[in-house]
Motif scaffolding. Structure first.
Motif, PDB file in Angstrom:
ATOM      1  N   CYS A   1      87.381 -21.425 -90.409  1.00 12.17           N
ATOM      2  CA  CYS A   1      87.239 -21.759 -91.845  1.00 12.17           C
ATOM      3  C   CYS A   1      86.047 -21.291 -92.407  1.00 12.17           C
ATOM      4  CB  CYS A   1      87.118 -23.402 -91.814  1.00 12.17           C
ATOM      5  SG  CYS A   1      88.670 -24.177 -91.384  1.00 12.17           S
ATOM      6  N   THR A   2      84.760 -21.076 -91.523  1.00 10.94           N
ATOM      7  CA  THR A   2      83.455 -20.479 -91.793  1.00 10.94           C
ATOM      8  C   THR A   2      83.781 -19.093 -92.229  1.00 10.94           C
ATOM      9  OG1 THR A   2      82.289 -22.133 -90.574  1.00 10.94           O
ATOM     10  CG2 THR A   2      81.112 -20.215 -91.050  1.00 10.94           C
ATOM     11  N   ARG A   3      84.622 -18.583 -91.293  1.00  9.28           N
ATOM     12  CA  ARG A   3      84.827 -17.133 -91.313  1.00  9.28           C
ATOM     13  C   ARG A   3      85.604 -16.696 -92.735  1.00  9.28           C
ATOM     14  NH1 ARG A   3      88.418 -15.119 -86.614  1.00  9.28           N
ATOM     15  NH2 ARG A   3      86.697 -15.812 -85.435  1.00  9.28           N
TER      16      ARG A   3
ATOM     17  N   VAL B   1     109.451 -30.246 -93.123  1.00 11.41           N
ATOM     18  CA  VAL B   1     108.100 -30.337 -93.427  1.00 11.41           C
ATOM     19  C   VAL B   1     107.812 -29.127 -94.137  1.00 11.41           C
ATOM     20  CG1 VAL B   1     105.974 -30.000 -92.594  1.00 11.41           C
ATOM     21  CG2 VAL B   1     107.436 -31.190 -91.007  1.00 11.41           C
ATOM     22  N   VAL B   2     107.200 -29.423 -95.625  1.00 15.11           N
ATOM     23  CA  VAL B   2     106.936 -28.453 -96.206  1.00 15.11           C
ATOM     24  C   VAL B   2     105.494 -28.124 -96.380  1.00 15.11           C
ATOM     25  CG1 VAL B   2     106.837 -27.874 -98.905  1.00 15.11           C
ATOM     26  CG2 VAL B   2     108.473 -29.368 -97.985  1.00 15.11           C
ATOM     27  N   CYS B   3     104.772 -26.762 -95.858  1.00 17.93           N
ATOM     28  CA  CYS B   3     103.669 -26.513 -95.555  1.00 17.93           C
ATOM     29  C   CYS B   3     103.071 -26.039 -96.878  1.00 17.93           C
ATOM     30  CB  CYS B   3     103.800 -25.351 -94.513  1.00 17.93           C
ATOM     31  SG  CYS B   3     104.224 -25.778 -92.988  1.00 17.93           S
ATOM     32  N   ARG B   4     102.227 -26.690 -97.453  1.00 17.37           N
ATOM     33  CA  ARG B   4     101.407 -26.399 -98.808  1.00 17.37           C
ATOM     34  C   ARG B   4     100.163 -25.705 -98.334  1.00 17.37           C
ATOM     35  NH1 ARG B   4     103.814 -31.377 -99.574  1.00 17.37           N
ATOM     36  NH2 ARG B   4     105.437 -31.462-101.301  1.00 17.37           N
ATOM     37  N   LYS B   5      99.537 -24.846 -99.217  1.00 15.71           N
ATOM     38  CA  LYS B   5      98.555 -24.142 -98.835  1.00 15.71           C
ATOM     39  C   LYS B   5      97.374 -25.141 -99.161  1.00 15.71           C
ATOM     40  CE  LYS B   5      99.144 -19.213 -98.857  1.00 15.71           C
ATOM     41  NZ  LYS B   5      98.593 -18.065 -99.444  1.00 15.71           N
ATOM     42  N   GLN B   6      96.625 -25.399 -98.363  1.00 17.20           N
ATOM     43  CA  GLN B   6      95.479 -26.388 -98.622  1.00 17.20           C
ATOM     44  C   GLN B   6      93.970 -25.732 -97.911  1.00 17.20           C
ATOM     45  OE1 GLN B   6      96.340 -30.170 -96.926  1.00 17.20           O
ATOM     46  NE2 GLN B   6      98.092 -30.608 -98.445  1.00 17.20           N
ATOM     47  N   PRO B   7      92.917 -26.166 -98.485  1.00 14.24           N
ATOM     48  CA  PRO B   7      91.674 -25.698 -97.831  1.00 14.24           C
ATOM     49  C   PRO B   7      91.725 -25.769 -96.237  1.00 14.24           C
ATOM     50  CG  PRO B   7      91.465 -27.159 -99.668  1.00 14.24           C
ATOM     51  CD  PRO B   7      92.667 -27.261 -99.495  1.00 14.24           C
ATOM     52  N   CYS B   8      91.127 -24.643 -95.653  1.00 15.32           N
ATOM     53  CA  CYS B   8      91.135 -24.614 -94.358  1.00 15.32           C
ATOM     54  C   CYS B   8      90.624 -25.730 -93.554  1.00 15.32           C
ATOM     55  CB  CYS B   8      90.502 -23.343 -93.900  1.00 15.32           C
ATOM     56  SG  CYS B   8      90.295 -23.115 -92.165  1.00 15.32           S
ATOM     57  N   GLY B   9      89.481 -26.134 -94.090  1.00 20.21           N
ATOM     58  CA  GLY B   9      88.511 -27.244 -93.604  1.00 20.21           C
ATOM     59  C   GLY B   9      89.340 -28.682 -93.666  1.00 20.21           C
TER      60      GLY B   9
END
Length: 225
Positions: A212-214, A35-43
């Motif tokens: 995500c809001t924080r 599994v490759v963990c890519r940074k994506q928007p929190c939401g």
């Protein structure tokens, strides 16, 4: 065998050192699973995991019904019993990082139990049984959910110290069982699995609104300076 099996399934705890090891294993798991963990928007990342959880939960309801039908008479009684070593469906932790670790560790804890139920039912059901394919799907989807939670945790809390509250530890699968014990064990596993997924659905909704809001608010504040 008695109609009641004493509940010997206390909530397990692990030391701070073990928590540190678990956090490190999160990263190792993603590599070993390819599994490759890519940074994506929190939401969006949490929403994707929420959709998968809702799907698995929906399927778990049908899976439990199919299991009961396949076990014949007394199937309702099987699910009402309490047995040793089946993961508790409750999620623990005081803050988002702890609760996310608890979700992850629960997913990993249920995997060997789903596998064991599948092995047992393979001996009890015909090869064409829909129960076997549904059990296999539940195992594979739960493994995928664990990997997603893994990636989200790495993204949201890359440098967060291990919190003092313990994460629920895994439980071992039972030794050899007779057919009656297998039927009880399988029903309890699938019932708690369904309850766990219901709790994860609520947790991910809450985590999305909290974390995500924080993070968005913090980023917006920094942008002002």
């Amino acid at each position: 065998m008695s109609g009641h099996v004493k509940n010997m399934c206390p909530q397990l705890t692990i030391s701070q050192a073990a928590r540190t090891l678990l956090s490190l294993l999160l990263a190792i798991d993603s590599v070993s699973a390819g599994v490759v963990c890519r940074k994506q928007p929190c939401g969006s990342s949490l929403q994707r995991s929420l959709k998968l959880t809702k799907l698995i939960h929906k399927e778990s309801v049908d899976l439990l019904k199919t299991y009961k039908v396949s076990q014949g008479d007394m199937s309702e009684l099987f699910c009402q019993m309490s047995i040793n070593n089946v993961p508790d469906p409750n999620i623990s932790g005081l803050d988002p990082s702890e609760r996310m670790l608890s979700i992850y560790s629960h997913c990993k804890a249920f995997l060997p139990h789903l596998k064991r139920v599948t092995e047992q039912q393979t001996d009890l059901q015909p090869p064409s049984s829909s129960l076997l394919s549904k059990l296999s799907t539940a195992h594979n989807r739960t493994n995928g959910l664990a990997n997603q939670i893994n990636c989200i945790y790495q993204t949201l809390f890359p440098n967060l110290p291990i919190p003092p509250e313990p994460v629920d530890g895994p439980t071992s699968v039972p030794p050899s069982q007779n057919v009656f014990q297998q039927k009880v064990y399988g029903c309890v596993v699938l019932k708690r699995f369904k309850e766990f997924l219901s709790r994860v659905t609520r947790e991910l909704r809450t985590l999305k609104s909290q974390v995500c809001t924080r993070r968005t608010t913090f980023a917006d504040t920094n942008a002002l300076f």
